[in-house]
Scaffold this motif. Structure first.
Motif, short mmCIF file in Angstrom:
data_model
loop_
_atom_site.label_atom_id
_atom_site.label_comp_id
_atom_site.label_asym_id
_atom_site.label_seq_id
_atom_site.Cartn_x
_atom_site.Cartn_y
_atom_site.Cartn_z
N PRO A 57 7.19 7.38 -9.55
CA PRO A 57 5.77 7.72 -9.38
C PRO A 57 5.41 8.92 -10.25
O PRO A 57 6.19 9.88 -10.35
CB PRO A 57 5.67 8.07 -7.89
N ARG A 71 -0.17 10.66 -2.40
CA ARG A 71 -0.14 10.67 -3.87
C ARG A 71 0.52 11.94 -4.39
O ARG A 71 1.39 11.90 -5.28
CB ARG A 71 -1.55 10.55 -4.43
N THR A 115 -3.36 -3.96 -12.84
CA THR A 115 -2.40 -3.00 -13.36
C THR A 115 -2.18 -3.29 -14.83
O THR A 115 -2.76 -4.21 -15.40
CB THR A 115 -1.07 -3.03 -12.57
N TRP A 151 -1.50 0.04 -4.92
CA TRP A 151 -0.28 0.74 -5.35
C TRP A 151 0.95 0.05 -4.75
O TRP A 151 1.94 -0.18 -5.45
CB TRP A 151 -0.32 2.20 -4.92
N VAL A 170 -4.25 0.38 -10.80
CA VAL A 170 -3.10 1.28 -10.72
C VAL A 170 -2.31 1.13 -12.03
O VAL A 170 -1.84 0.03 -12.34
CB VAL A 170 -2.19 0.95 -9.53
N ILE A 228 4.75 4.11 -12.06
CA ILE A 228 3.51 3.67 -11.41
C ILE A 228 2.68 4.91 -11.12
O ILE A 228 3.15 5.85 -10.47
CB ILE A 228 3.78 2.87 -10.12
N SER A 229 1.45 4.90 -11.61
CA SER A 229 0.60 6.09 -11.54
C SER A 229 0.16 6.38 -10.11
O SER A 229 -0.14 5.47 -9.33
CB SER A 229 -0.64 5.91 -12.43
N VAL A 230 0.09 7.68 -9.80
CA VAL A 230 -0.40 8.13 -8.49
C VAL A 230 -1.58 9.08 -8.70
O VAL A 230 -1.64 10.15 -8.12
CB VAL A 230 0.72 8.79 -7.65
N VAL A 251 3.07 5.30 2.16
CA VAL A 251 1.95 5.07 1.25
C VAL A 251 0.66 4.93 2.05
O VAL A 251 0.57 4.11 2.97
CB VAL A 251 2.20 3.81 0.40
N VAL A 282 -6.25 6.28 -6.91
CA VAL A 282 -5.41 5.10 -6.65
C VAL A 282 -5.53 4.63 -5.20
O VAL A 282 -5.39 5.41 -4.26
CB VAL A 282 -3.95 5.42 -7.01
#
Length: 314
Positions: A166, A290, A88, A150, A111, A139-141, A284, A145
């Motif tokens: 997100p 996502r 990350t 994640w 991620v 936090i990228s989705v 998740v 990913v």
């Protein structure tokens, strides 16, 4: 956890993670920074390959806490030494990082992340284990990913006291251009303008101090974040310039600027009362997770306690 870069954010992350009971070690190119970290009781080294070898042997989460221009070199080392570690970052732009990670062939374990916090100070000494307390951590989705990675990054953010927002990388960059990168440019302009008026600094008080606070940030860091997000920053800079030029023209013609001032005031009031509903129902790793999280984040939703993952008992 292996932190690559022990400046304000990386150093604060080491402190917060250790305080949360995590095993954490890190790398910094500065001999002085590493020495200071060691004096404070942290496992730090100036040998990047040594740190990444330790990460590979322990399966540690690798956190990139370096400016965007340094990423290609760091990623080459990660690819050579710890390619299977979850990865990350804590960089203030996501699209540029995503591009570099893809070039390095490390996308499958990556991620993106961005703790939305900081100060105008830099270096190990500026770090604070409470820096992330009750602050947003994006936090990228993105579509690539991995759910397991994640969830690992989510838990790190929560352990550091942050709440998780997100978001997709491109949407993050558009928002960050407006609420982070544009304010940096405006602060630089305000400080530079005042610097040309002999009496200004003698009279400066709260408005000037608050409006220019981020102009105290190291210039190289400001350049790196703004230049890396130029595609998203230029349109919002154009919008701000349009508003300012319109206000300038009205003042020059002795017309009121009430509409401009009231619109800004109203937006600020909306921000003060902005609601952040908690995201609790997403699992998740389930189908569509996502997209579900991206939509929830777009609507203001945040994660304050760990979401369950597919197959877990939670």
């Amino acid at each position: 956890m292996c932190v690559v870069g022990l400046g304000l954010i990386g150093g604060s992350l080491m402190r917060a993670a250790k305080a949360a009971g995590r095993v954490v070690f890190g790398y910094n190119r500065s001999v002085e920074g590493v020495g200071a970290a060691r004096v404070d009781g942290f496992d730090a080294t100036t040998n990047l390959d040594e740190a990444l070898t330790q990460a590979a042997q322990s399966g540690a989460l690798v956190v990139l806490a370096v400016p965007v221009p340094a990423l290609p070199q760091m990623l080459r080392h990660v690819r050579a030494t710890a390619p299977d570690c979850p990865l990350t970052d804590v960089t203030s732009v996501k699209g540029a990082v995503l591009t570099e990670v893809a070039k390095a062939g490390l996308l499958g374990r990556f991620v993106g992340g961005h703790p939305m916090t900081g100060t105008a100070h830099s270096g190990w000494a500026a770090g604070d284990e409470h820096l992330f307390r009750n602050t947003p951590w994006v936090i990228s989705v993105d579509d690539h990913v991995d759910a397991g990675v994640w969830a690992t990054v989510m838990q790190l953010a929560l352990d550091c006291g942050a709440f998780v927002v997100p978001a997709r990388s491109d949407e993050h960059d558009a928002a960050a251009a407006t609420i982070s990168h544009l304010p940096h440019l405006l602060a630089e302009a305000l400080a530079a303008t005042a610097g040309e008026v002999p009496l200004a600094f003698s009279l400066a008080a709260g408005s000037f101090r608050d409006g220019t606070r981020v102009a105290g940030t190291a210039p190289d860091l400001v350049r790196a974040m703004c230049e890396a997000n130029a595609a998203q920053l230029v349109p919002v800079l154009d919008r701000a310039l349009h508003l300012l030029i319109d206000a300038r023209n009205k003042l020059a013609e002795h017309h009121p600027v009430a509409e401009f001032v009231e619109a800004g005031h109203a937006a600020r009031i909306r921000y003060e009362s902005f609601s952040r509903p908690q995201i609790v129902t997403t699992i998740v790793g389930e189908d569509g997770w996502r997209d579900e999280l991206a939509a929830a984040g777009r609507a203001g939703g945040v994660i304050r306690s760990a979401l369950p993952t597919r197959g877990s008992r939670r």
